[in-house]
Design a protein around this motif. Structure first.
Motif, PDB file in Angstrom:
ATOM      1  N   ILE A  17      -3.559 -33.208  37.859  1.00 12.94           N
ATOM      2  CA  ILE A  17      -2.326 -32.474  37.663  1.00 12.94           C
ATOM      3  C   ILE A  17      -2.424 -31.772  36.319  1.00 12.94           C
ATOM      4  O   ILE A  17      -2.994 -32.317  35.376  1.00 12.94           O
ATOM      5  N   LYS A  23       3.673 -22.253  36.038  1.00 12.32           N
ATOM      6  CA  LYS A  23       4.356 -23.085  37.032  1.00 12.32           C
ATOM      7  C   LYS A  23       3.329 -23.886  37.823  1.00 12.32           C
ATOM      8  O   LYS A  23       2.184 -23.479  37.927  1.00 12.32           O
ATOM      9  N   PRO A  24       3.671 -24.996  38.410  1.00 16.24           N
ATOM     10  CA  PRO A  24       5.003 -25.586  38.493  1.00 16.24           C
ATOM     11  C   PRO A  24       5.310 -26.606  37.388  1.00 16.24           C
ATOM     12  O   PRO A  24       6.448 -26.984  37.212  1.00 16.24           O
ATOM     13  N   TYR A  25       4.295 -27.075  36.627  1.00 10.27           N
ATOM     14  CA  TYR A  25       4.517 -28.087  35.586  1.00 10.27           C
ATOM     15  C   TYR A  25       4.332 -27.432  34.222  1.00 10.27           C
ATOM     16  O   TYR A  25       3.214 -27.296  33.741  1.00 10.27           O
ATOM     17  N   ILE A  69       9.647 -29.011  35.637  1.00  3.96           N
ATOM     18  CA  ILE A  69       9.087 -28.837  36.974  1.00  3.96           C
ATOM     19  C   ILE A  69       9.833 -27.689  37.637  1.00  3.96           C
ATOM     20  O   ILE A  69      11.055 -27.718  37.747  1.00  3.96           O
ATOM     21  N   GLY A  71      10.479 -25.467  40.995  1.00  2.00           N
ATOM     22  CA  GLY A  71      10.347 -25.453  42.445  1.00  2.00           C
ATOM     23  C   GLY A  71      11.074 -24.273  43.058  1.00  2.00           C
ATOM     24  O   GLY A  71      11.944 -23.678  42.427  1.00  2.00           O
ATOM     25  N   ASP A  76      11.317 -28.416  47.616  1.00  2.00           N
ATOM     26  CA  ASP A  76      10.048 -28.163  46.922  1.00  2.00           C
ATOM     27  C   ASP A  76      10.004 -28.911  45.593  1.00  2.00           C
ATOM     28  O   ASP A  76       8.985 -29.489  45.218  1.00  2.00           O
ATOM     29  N   ASN A  79       9.307 -32.538  46.262  1.00  2.00           N
ATOM     30  CA  ASN A  79       7.895 -32.713  46.629  1.00  2.00           C
ATOM     31  C   ASN A  79       6.995 -32.688  45.391  1.00  2.00           C
ATOM     32  O   ASN A  79       6.043 -33.468  45.285  1.00  2.00           O
ATOM     33  N   LYS A  80       7.291 -31.803  44.458  1.00  2.00           N
ATOM     34  CA  LYS A  80       6.510 -31.730  43.219  1.00  2.00           C
ATOM     35  C   LYS A  80       6.721 -32.977  42.370  1.00  2.00           C
ATOM     36  O   LYS A  80       5.792 -33.482  41.741  1.00  2.00           O
ATOM     37  N   ARG A  81       7.926 -33.502  42.346  1.00  2.51           N
ATOM     38  CA  ARG A  81       8.193 -34.758  41.639  1.00  2.51           C
ATOM     39  C   ARG A  81       7.416 -35.900  42.284  1.00  2.51           C
ATOM     40  O   ARG A  81       6.833 -36.729  41.580  1.00  2.51           O
ATOM     41  N   ARG A  83       4.631 -35.720  43.997  1.00  2.00           N
ATOM     42  CA  ARG A  83       3.207 -35.525  43.672  1.00  2.00           C
ATOM     43  C   ARG A  83       2.913 -36.027  42.258  1.00  2.00           C
ATOM     44  O   ARG A  83       1.917 -36.702  42.010  1.00  2.00           O
ATOM     45  N   LEU A  84       3.792 -35.701  41.331  1.00  2.00           N
ATOM     46  CA  LEU A  84       3.650 -36.149  39.950  1.00  2.00           C
ATOM     47  C   LEU A  84       3.632 -37.676  39.875  1.00  2.00           C
ATOM     48  O   LEU A  84       2.782 -38.266  39.205  1.00  2.00           O
TER      49      LEU A  84
END
Length: 129
Positions: A17, A23-25, A69, A71, A76, A79-81, A83-84
């Motif tokens: 990551i 983006k996204p982080y 983050i 999204g 979305d 989902n990114k959270r 994944r993190l």
């Protein structure tokens, strides 16, 4: 934060990551990448004036970061959270931290000591892009 500053974490499963200016982080703040505290080991014998230097040890380095983050919508963002949380799972053991900055690149072996924390309330309400 420098424009070229970037952190990449790779866990023991090979999942990575990236936190940087895109983006996204998006990397918001970073601490613990400067000087490191040391411990000087000395020995003193009975009746000795002063002490004898033995060695210098490096204390563990604690690196902390804050990121936003981004999204497209709430789904979305969640989902990114997720994944993190999966990648930064402390139960996965050792990982590799790559720090890229204007002056170069450093890599260290590291451990995640706590799961990511997401703010509650108004701080966690953003705009989906």
């Amino acid at each position: 934060m420098y424009s070229m500053e970037k952190i990449i974490f790779t866990n023991s499963n090979g999942q990575s990551i990236e936190f940087g200016s895109g983006k996204p982080y998006i990397l918001q703040s970073l601490s613990g990448v400067g000087g490191i505290e040391t411990e000087v080991y000395m020995e003193k014998s009975p009746f000795q004036d002063g002490s004898t230097y033995l060695d210098t040890g490096l204390n563990p380095r604690v690196i902390s970061l804050e990121a936003a983050i981004i999204g497209k919508n709430d789904s979305d963002l969640y989902n990114k959270r997720h994944r993190l949380l999966n990648i930064l799972n402390p139960k996965l053991g050792r990982g590799k931290l790559t720090y890229i900055y204007d002056g170069g690149k450093k890599e260290i072996e590291c451990m995640i000591d706590a799961s990511p924390v997401f703010p509650k309330g108004i701080e966690n309400k953003g705009t989906a892009f």
